[in-house]
Motif scaffolding. Structure first.
Motif, PDB file in Angstrom:
ATOM      1  N   VAL A 145      -6.557   5.480   1.923  1.00  0.00           N
ATOM      2  CA  VAL A 145      -6.875   5.262   3.336  1.00  0.00           C
ATOM      3  C   VAL A 145      -7.814   6.350   3.810  1.00  0.00           C
ATOM      4  N   ARG A 146      -8.870   5.967   4.505  1.00  0.00           N
ATOM      5  CA  ARG A 146      -9.760   6.948   5.125  1.00  0.00           C
ATOM      6  C   ARG A 146      -9.093   7.500   6.381  1.00  0.00           C
ATOM      7  N   SER A 147      -9.344   8.803   6.668  1.00  0.00           N
ATOM      8  CA  SER A 147      -8.688   9.406   7.828  1.00  0.00           C
ATOM      9  C   SER A 147      -9.407  10.680   8.231  1.00  0.00           C
ATOM     10  N   PHE A 148      -9.003  11.243   9.382  1.00  0.00           N
ATOM     11  CA  PHE A 148      -9.544  12.494   9.896  1.00  0.00           C
ATOM     12  C   PHE A 148      -9.229  13.635   8.938  1.00  0.00           C
ATOM     13  N   LEU A 149     -10.270  14.345   8.504  1.00  0.00           N
ATOM     14  CA  LEU A 149     -10.151  15.459   7.559  1.00  0.00           C
ATOM     15  C   LEU A 149      -9.519  15.039   6.235  1.00  0.00           C
ATOM     16  N   GLY A 150      -9.444  13.746   5.985  1.00  0.00           N
ATOM     17  CA  GLY A 150      -8.852  13.271   4.737  1.00  0.00           C
ATOM     18  C   GLY A 150      -7.363  13.510   4.637  1.00  0.00           C
ATOM     19  N   LEU A 151      -6.670  13.665   5.798  1.00  0.00           N
ATOM     20  CA  LEU A 151      -5.243  14.011   5.758  1.00  0.00           C
ATOM     21  C   LEU A 151      -4.418  12.907   5.115  1.00  0.00           C
ATOM     22  N   LYS A 152      -4.782  11.658   5.356  1.00  0.00           N
ATOM     23  CA  LYS A 152      -3.997  10.563   4.788  1.00  0.00           C
ATOM     24  C   LYS A 152      -4.182  10.445   3.282  1.00  0.00           C
ATOM     25  N   THR A 153      -5.205  11.122   2.762  1.00  0.00           N
ATOM     26  CA  THR A 153      -5.394  11.174   1.312  1.00  0.00           C
ATOM     27  C   THR A 153      -4.728  12.414   0.727  1.00  0.00           C
ATOM     28  N   LEU A 154      -4.799  13.547   1.459  1.00  0.00           N
ATOM     29  CA  LEU A 154      -4.290  14.810   0.929  1.00  0.00           C
ATOM     30  C   LEU A 154      -2.775  14.917   1.026  1.00  0.00           C
ATOM     31  N   LEU A 155      -2.194  14.468   2.131  1.00  0.00           N
ATOM     32  CA  LEU A 155      -0.751  14.615   2.318  1.00  0.00           C
ATOM     33  C   LEU A 155       0.002  13.622   1.452  1.00  0.00           C
ATOM     34  N   PRO A 156       1.111  14.022   0.853  1.00  0.00           N
ATOM     35  CA  PRO A 156       1.886  13.095   0.008  1.00  0.00           C
ATOM     36  C   PRO A 156       2.356  11.879   0.804  1.00  0.00           C
ATOM     37  N   ASP A 157       2.409  10.729   0.128  1.00  0.00           N
ATOM     38  CA  ASP A 157       2.819   9.486   0.794  1.00  0.00           C
ATOM     39  C   ASP A 157       4.209   9.617   1.399  1.00  0.00           C
ATOM     40  N   ILE A 158       5.130  10.269   0.681  1.00  0.00           N
ATOM     41  CA  ILE A 158       6.507  10.365   1.159  1.00  0.00           C
ATOM     42  C   ILE A 158       6.569  11.184   2.451  1.00  0.00           C
ATOM     43  N   PHE A 159       5.711  12.197   2.586  1.00  0.00           N
ATOM     44  CA  PHE A 159       5.663  12.975   3.825  1.00  0.00           C
ATOM     45  C   PHE A 159       5.166  12.102   4.979  1.00  0.00           C
ATOM     46  N   GLN A 160       4.122  11.340   4.733  1.00  0.00           N
ATOM     47  CA  GLN A 160       3.559  10.519   5.800  1.00  0.00           C
ATOM     48  C   GLN A 160       4.544   9.452   6.263  1.00  0.00           C
ATOM     49  N   ARG A 161       5.269   8.854   5.325  1.00  0.00           N
ATOM     50  CA  ARG A 161       6.225   7.822   5.720  1.00  0.00           C
ATOM     51  C   ARG A 161       7.385   8.425   6.511  1.00  0.00           C
ATOM     52  N   ALA A 162       7.710   9.703   6.237  1.00  0.00           N
ATOM     53  CA  ALA A 162       8.860  10.323   6.898  1.00  0.00           C
ATOM     54  C   ALA A 162       8.510  10.878   8.275  1.00  0.00           C
ATOM     55  N   PHE A 163       7.272  11.340   8.498  1.00  0.00           N
ATOM     56  CA  PHE A 163       6.965  12.084   9.718  1.00  0.00           C
ATOM     57  C   PHE A 163       5.869  11.463  10.569  1.00  0.00           C
ATOM     58  N   ARG A 164       5.525  10.192  10.378  1.00  0.00           N
ATOM     59  CA  ARG A 164       4.484   9.640  11.246  1.00  0.00           C
ATOM     60  C   ARG A 164       5.041   8.989  12.504  1.00  0.00           C
ATOM     61  N   PHE A 165       6.364   8.981  12.675  1.00  0.00           N
ATOM     62  CA  PHE A 165       7.000   8.639  13.937  1.00  0.00           C
ATOM     63  C   PHE A 165       6.605   7.250  14.456  1.00  0.00           C
ATOM     64  N   ARG A 166       6.710   6.265  13.629  1.00  0.00           N
ATOM     65  CA  ARG A 166       6.600   4.882  14.097  1.00  0.00           C
ATOM     66  C   ARG A 166       7.578   4.010  13.334  1.00  0.00           C
ATOM     67  N   ARG A 167       7.980   2.935  13.950  1.00  0.00           N
ATOM     68  CA  ARG A 167       9.084   2.150  13.410  1.00  0.00           C
ATOM     69  C   ARG A 167       8.695   1.346  12.184  1.00  0.00           C
ATOM     70  N   SER A 168       7.559   0.645  12.265  1.00  0.00           N
ATOM     71  CA  SER A 168       7.229  -0.331  11.223  1.00  0.00           C
ATOM     72  C   SER A 168       6.115   0.195  10.336  1.00  0.00           C
ATOM     73  N   ARG A 169       6.146  -0.185   9.087  1.00  0.00           N
ATOM     74  CA  ARG A 169       5.083   0.156   8.148  1.00  0.00           C
ATOM     75  C   ARG A 169       4.344  -1.091   7.664  1.00  0.00           C
ATOM     76  N   GLN A 170       4.507  -2.209   8.375  1.00  0.00           N
ATOM     77  CA  GLN A 170       3.795  -3.417   7.976  1.00  0.00           C
ATOM     78  C   GLN A 170       3.346  -4.175   9.227  1.00  0.00           C
ATOM     79  N   ARG A 171       2.288  -4.969   9.072  1.00  0.00           N
ATOM     80  CA  ARG A 171       1.840  -5.826  10.163  1.00  0.00           C
ATOM     81  C   ARG A 171       1.122  -7.041   9.571  1.00  0.00           C
ATOM     82  N   VAL A 172       1.064  -8.078  10.364  1.00  0.00           N
ATOM     83  CA  VAL A 172       0.387  -9.318   9.966  1.00  0.00           C
ATOM     84  C   VAL A 172      -1.064  -9.196  10.407  1.00  0.00           C
ATOM     85  N   VAL A 173      -1.990  -9.486   9.485  1.00  0.00           N
ATOM     86  CA  VAL A 173      -3.414  -9.426   9.826  1.00  0.00           C
ATOM     87  C   VAL A 173      -3.705 -10.446  10.911  1.00  0.00           C
ATOM     88  N   SER A 174      -4.323  -9.963  11.997  1.00  0.00           N
ATOM     89  CA  SER A 174      -4.556 -10.849  13.145  1.00  0.00           C
ATOM     90  C   SER A 174      -5.996 -10.690  13.629  1.00  0.00           C
TER      91      SER A 174
END
Length: 510
Positions: free
Chosen positions: A481-510
């Motif tokens: 995933v592209r992101s600011f300063l490449g944080l979504k690439t540099l930070l471990p996936d498990i950290f992002q899933r634990a601390f991004r403070f949102r309920r859902s990790r999926q959505r329907v393409v609309s």
């Protein structure tokens, strides 16, 4: 008589050879503290209200059962061990090197692994007898040379050293710590204790007024008017076993809040959808192309506006890719077969779906008549005798070519398919094709586990299955995933899933 009784009151360790004492038993649990007390005339009294010997005796009483030794020193020939009666502050010289040399000899008489500590009580005024230093290099004086040799000797011993400065600061004061320690004293404690005696570590230990496992205070100062009232907590602090109190307080007061702030900030920076591990669900209808763009402004299913991820567009000219669910699958009702002469029980199975066919055979085997059981068992036996390749060849024959195909073979191949899960998934699961546009244009069929790049995002095909609001659903897993300063690439996936403070990790393409 009093000096003799005071000497007997000392809890001494092994005596040096030639000093007339027999070796004691090995030290008990705890530390052995080697008190190195400046006996020169320049040292102020330990307490202004007590006689020197009495003050020294009371200081030892603060140790609460710890073993200790007493080394009084002045010049090279003014050193005594475990003889409190010699504490008169009448030494003519102050030679630290020969005092520590005697400590090194004394420490060698203890078993390896004994927890030794040196406590030096001094005013830090080095004044050696020049006659004891005949080998002073050219350009040096006896005082500077003895101080340099003392620091080297203390570093070689590697025994923890604590210094209690008695009296007001004077002379070459470093000024880098709260105790106004001379540079010579700081050099000694750093040589003995390593980086634990660095100015920063000493400042932290002094601020928290505690000794920890890693941060310990090694230099103290007792003013002339403070005496035993100040000396008692110092001696108790040095003798006490280390605990992690200071480290826990530093962690609780500074590290933990900063860590929480950092984690919260990073969580907010990677909060937006999509992130690594998020899922995009694409719903597909048979033979209806779905055009998808990347990073276009669109309204998400939750009603918010988003400019990241995948979104639907009207036509292929503005799309990054097109997904299609082609009409396919096998015709399994037996259309085109000549069923003349086919067993009525087999004929009744032809229009059934695979799940219904499986249940019908199981019901006939469990609760059918004798004839039904024989028929179901024979069909099951015949179906298992067909290979997966042969069943696929029979079932995939077009309807126009089935007139010459025995209907019984078709029924047996269909029964084989009903019980062969691997063949069933391979032949019947929905197939999705994708056409990717742009520089790396490609058209191919997607399978579970395949990788896909769209608009700078990297995807893995997580699932292709029937169901949802349309005929099939394609689940894409965000791998890059592209992101600011490449944080979504540099930070471990498990950290992002634990601390991004949102309920859902999926959505329907609309």
């Amino acid at each position: 008589m009093l000096p003799t009784l005071l000497a007997l009151a000392l809890q001494v360790g092994p005596a040096l050879p030639g000093e007339g004492a027999s070796p004691p038993p090995p030290p008990s649990e705890g530390s052995v503290i080697l008190f190195l007390v400046d006996n020169s005339a320049s040292l102020p009294p330990l307490d202004p209200n007590e006689k020197r010997v009495v003050a020294l005796e009371k200081m030892f009483a603060f140790l609460q059962g710890h073993q200790y030794r007493l080394i009084l020193f002045g010049g090279k020939d003014e050193i005594s061990v475990d003889d409190v009666s010699r504490y008169r502050n009448e030494g003519l010289w102050t030679d630290f090197y020969h005092a520590f040399a005697r400590v090194k000899t004394l420490a060698a008489t203890y078993p390896r692994g004994t927890n030794l500590r040196i406590v030096l009580l001094t005013d830090a005024i080095a004044d050696p007898d020049p006659k004891d230093w005949p080998d002073v290099p050219s350009g040096w004086d006896a005082r500077s040379h003895s101080m340099r040799r003392t620091v080297e000797l203390v570093g070689e011993m590697r025994i923890p050293l604590y210094v209690v400065l008695v009296g007001d600061a004077h002379g070459d004061v470093s000024g880098r710590d709260r105790e106004q320690s001379p540079g010579f004293v700081l050099d000694m404690v750093k040589a003995a204790n390593g980086q634990a005696a660095s100015p920063l570590a000493q400042t932290l230990a002094a601020f928290f007024q505690d000794d920890g496992l890693l941060l310990r205070k090694f230099v103290y100062r007792v003013a002339p008017h403070e005496g035993l009232k100040k000396l008692e907590p110092v001696v108790r602090r040095i003798a006490a076993p280390p605990s992690a109190g200071i480290e826990l307080r530093i962690f609780g007061y500074f590290v933990l809040p900063l860590l929480l702030i950092l984690v919260s900030l990073l969580g907010l920076l990677v909060r937006s959808f999509p992130g690594p591990g998020d899922l995009e669900i694409l719903e597909l209808a048979v033979d209806q192309p779905v055009h998808v763009a990347a990073d276009r402004i669109h309204r998400a299913p939750d009603g918010t506006w988003s400019t990241q991820g995948l979104s639907l567009v009207a036509d292929a000219r503005t799309a990054a890719a097109t997904f299609t669910l082609p009409r396919g699958g096998l015709e399994l009702t037996g259309a085109g077969l000549d069923t003349t002469g086919l067993d009525p029980r087999d004929k009744a199975l032809l229009p059934l779906g695979l799940d219904d066919l499986r249940r019908a055979l199981e019901a006939a085997t469990d609760a059918g008549t004798r004839e039904d059981k024989i028929h179901a068992l024979n069909l099951d036996y015949a179906a298992r005798g067909i290979t997966a390749e042969e069943a696929e060849r029979i079932l995939s024959r077009p309807g126009a070519e089935r007139a010459s195909l025995p209907a019984g073979d078709f029924v047996r191949a269909k029964a084989h398919l009903a019980f062969d899960e691997a063949l069933r998934r391979r032949l019947l699961e929905p197939r999705v094709t994708v056409a990717v546009y742009g520089k790396d244009a490609v058209r191919r069929e997607l399978t579970t586990g395949a990788s896909l790049r769209l608009g700078g995002y990297g995807f893995l095909v997580r699932e292709i299955d029937r169901g949802g609001r349309k005929d099939a659903r394609l689940v894409l897993y965000y791998d890059r995933v592209r992101s600011f300063l490449g944080l979504k690439t540099l930070l471990p996936d498990i950290f992002q899933r634990a601390f991004r403070f949102r309920r859902s990790r999926q959505r329907v393409v609309s």
